[in-house]
Scaffold this active site. Sequence first.
Site, mmCIF file in Angstrom:
data_model
loop_
_atom_site.group_PDB
_atom_site.id
_atom_site.type_symbol
_atom_site.label_atom_id
_atom_site.label_comp_id
_atom_site.label_asym_id
_atom_site.label_seq_id
_atom_site.Cartn_x
_atom_site.Cartn_y
_atom_site.Cartn_z
ATOM 1 N N TRP A 324 33.360 32.390 47.247
ATOM 2 C CA TRP A 324 34.088 33.470 46.550
ATOM 3 C C TRP A 324 34.983 32.907 45.451
ATOM 4 O O TRP A 324 35.136 33.488 44.386
ATOM 5 C CB TRP A 324 34.925 34.267 47.558
ATOM 6 C CG TRP A 324 35.741 35.367 46.945
ATOM 7 C CD1 TRP A 324 35.358 36.658 46.760
ATOM 8 C CD2 TRP A 324 37.081 35.278 46.425
ATOM 9 N NE1 TRP A 324 36.368 37.386 46.159
ATOM 10 C CE2 TRP A 324 37.445 36.561 45.943
ATOM 11 C CE3 TRP A 324 38.015 34.255 46.324
ATOM 12 C CZ2 TRP A 324 38.678 36.840 45.377
ATOM 13 C CZ3 TRP A 324 39.253 34.520 45.741
ATOM 14 C CH2 TRP A 324 39.572 35.813 45.275
ATOM 15 N N HIS A 325 35.554 31.732 45.744
ATOM 16 C CA HIS A 325 36.477 31.144 44.777
ATOM 17 C C HIS A 325 35.770 30.627 43.543
ATOM 18 O O HIS A 325 36.373 30.549 42.478
ATOM 19 C CB HIS A 325 37.268 30.001 45.414
ATOM 20 C CG HIS A 325 38.416 30.467 46.242
ATOM 21 N ND1 HIS A 325 38.273 30.936 47.530
ATOM 22 C CD2 HIS A 325 39.735 30.578 45.955
ATOM 23 C CE1 HIS A 325 39.462 31.291 47.991
ATOM 24 N NE2 HIS A 325 40.367 31.094 47.064
ATOM 25 N N GLY A 326 34.545 30.241 43.675
ATOM 26 C CA GLY A 326 33.849 29.740 42.497
ATOM 27 C C GLY A 326 32.382 29.510 42.745
ATOM 28 O O GLY A 326 31.970 29.186 43.857
#
Lengths: 489, 503
Positions: A324-326
């Site tokens: 989700w973060h990257g």
Amino acid sequence: MLFNSLDFAIFFPIVFILYWIVSKNLTLRNGLLLVSSYVFYGWWDWRFLFLIAFSSIVDFIVGQKLYKEENKTKRKRYLMTSLFVNLGLLVYFKYTNFFIETFVDSFRLFGKELEVSTLNIILPVGISFYTFQTLSYTIDIYRKQLEPTKDWLSFFAFVSFFPQLVAGPIERASHLLPQFYKTYKFNYNQVKSGLLLIALGLFKKMVIADRTAILVNQVYSNPSEYQGIDIIVATVFFAFQIYCDFSGYSDIAIGTARTMGFDLMKNFDSPYLSKSITEFWRRWHISLSTWFRDYVYIPLGGSRNGKYRTYANLFIVFLTSGLWHGAAMTFVIWGGIHGFIIVFEKAITKQRENLYKNLNVKKDSTIRRVVFIPVVFFIVCFAWVFFRANNLTDALILISNINFNNLSNLTNGKIYKLGLIKPEFMVALIAIFLLTLFEWFNKKYNFQLRLSKQILPIRWSFYLVVFFIIIVFGIYGDDQVAEFIYFKF
Amino acid sequence: MKFLIYKKMKKLLFKSLILIFIGFFLVDLITDPLFKNNNNVNKVFKELNKFDQDTLDILFIGSSHSKSTFKPSIFDSVFNSNSFNIGTGGQRYMLTNLLLEDVLKKRKVELAVIDLYPTLLSLPKEQNTKGFQLRVLDNVSFSLNKLAVINEIYDFKEVPSVLSTTIRNHNKWYDVNFKRNDFNKSFTSDKGWLTSKKRMNKKNREKYTNFLEQNRQFLNVELTQLDLNKFAIYNSYIQETVRICEKYNTKFCFVSAPYFESFYNKQINKKHYYLKELLEDKNIPFIDFNSKYNAIDLNLDDFKDRDHLNIKGSRKVSAFFAKYLSEKKYFEIKNQKYYNEIIEEIKPRNLDSVARIINKNRTILIEQIVYKGNKVSGRHELYSNLKLEGVFFYETNNVKYIAISKNRNEHLKTNDNMFLLRGEIFKSDFKNRPKNLLKTKKDKLLWSVKADTISIEDNDFYLLKLKNRGNISSYKSFSIFTFDEKGDHLRKGYIMKNVSFIN
């Protein structure tokens, strides 16, 4: 529009004044919030307004249908529609190129070179945030934990609410949406409190985050050129950069909402004072970790299906959180490290408690804090290397170059060649120290409350000091305005 | 209840505005002065603000061309006046008008001399050109006009850093009240005038050798209708200047300070021509120094670069302008002797006049005279019984001389007027060395010369004919030695650097 920009400095007072002028009329008020939120978001790129509007329309209609529908299969279909549209858009914009690259890389492992090029896709700012926010709406309706709203204006305003639209906190519909159904009275103390929080957020962002970013960017852009203490300092600085950047943004978001009577959830709670990684995730990006708990971990079974299934579920949640973060393997690895440690902590919970009991060490004892806070900080920093590195190769270079061979750099002045000259380096350290002190004091003694009880000259002197600190020591200027890190998500 | 809410909102707004006002007031009072650049321009304005007279006789205003051209002390010496030069580098014309009005508001000015440099009549677009305007804006009082000019030049996001030096320079917080020297020590300043002793470098001197011919082309320009339409906006700028001066009852005179680089730029030529025609049509006083090079005897040695005069050139133009001002009865000459001396300096040269103007106060043409081992200036003692008071290089018809003025009652020890010359050649001019040296790496030539002595009026000179030792402009340094009784040349000599010749 960035919070630390001239545009926002003009935008917000106008919205604030208009808001309180129309605040008694719910329709006008929500209309104003919707328009101002769309202006706020469209300031980056007006084209992406269609995306957020489309997402809002789909979930508004799905919510209505879902609530009225009794048939389980049809209800699932409606939910799937919402998931498909929202996650589909998220996957397309954020992960298409990641999947293409992973696909190509996996064939390369077997010696086959595929001629597939990545697509030129612009990532809409904040898509990860508002997608999760709208999903919480449809999922809660599906679970019959929430009634849908018939007021499309309130709903659209909820989805696009500008204080938290692009970088959270990720609000639950059950918490934020009802706030759009009622009007608020102007509360002088609440507005003051909100403004103070905004000032604190700007201090964190402009004085600490953007300053430490200079050193971090230099080292992490050229990992092979740096060794030992340089990398350690850069990584520790990054730990504070990302904390101050993100929590600073959250403070501004919460403060801005508070000035308008809205209550947003707390997103950070001194995470670097955690004594375990489990505790860290109760204090760091609270809105995201609770979202994953409620909408991924629990649906996977949570801890209801035995310990090994629990460990697997935890690990999956953290891998997903990393993703989700990257859209890169480094983020997945980062998530995996945290997942692994959490699983390990869970696995040894009983043994650990027995050990403390035998040693007569209480839960909140000083010795536990003194021992485990640095340990957890070290683990978190280690994981941050993967989070921040430009790619996996860089991350591995940085890890392999960490040693204590050049500790003398701290005293011989070479540490000031990493992008921050000595005065700037010192300001960064002092600001971090002051922030830590402030957060400890605030938690223990409620600084805001104490300040509000002081006489006007003292209060105003404090405000002016903060103002001067930001004006003089803040990193800003046309060539220096830096985007919040989490905007990439 | 409603009333109570509005009352609370008003209270918040009121308090916020007061707090914001106090904040920015404190920024203006405390941090802005600390963060203001301590550069030459700001020092000049400080000096002007401290000037205790109510009246300024002459105010020079404009860009760096004005700044490097007009030396106030020359005018003040001739007319016993008070003058100031507030030219600033890159100053755009809309800022000139703003600054002029600001000064005229604060004190009476008899004569405003406004320099017109064509490229500076447009709005600045690049960051560095916008940056130059800050030097004016930092020294002009706050007014609606100032805000209007700022709005015209700068983007909205740039305005806070334009208005506040704290916001602009906050990233230099660790160097508060930082000292920035705009120019190096070779520069000289005087009541705002600022220029250098340097002469144009060798490369440019060769490149612009024919600039006087270019000057003739420069004066012959044809404007098209398109040009006329494009330049029409200059009318409004000039009109505004006229309006300001008339409002404050100030005489004014436009000038075009020397900048020969424009001879090579058609667009600048056109704009210059347009302005000249415009001012002449309206009968507005205008001195075009760029058409008076011969009258002022300006040459390459008078420029420090293509656009700006050096000390020598500035002195010449200032003298010429002082002459103009006295002839046009702007001011009365109060120091005739000094006036005569400076006018004498700008007369065109031939061999006779060269000899005539060699005198005690003759400006040294070379960059520095170095008594070997020590740097000295003014009178230089080469040998105990010989004082060389000035060194002057002169070239005519390929015959090269060095003329050295001497004290009449003193003689060289050797009595046979022998000098030893040693010149160090630029590596780029190796091909210009005597034929016998071409195959060597020798960059130093050494030869002796028997000097003639000449007397002109009360002045005596040694005249050293250099013979054929390559073009003198090839030498980067030159030493002159005399001989002792035994015929050995003395170890001590003059070292002259950046040698050049007058044509």
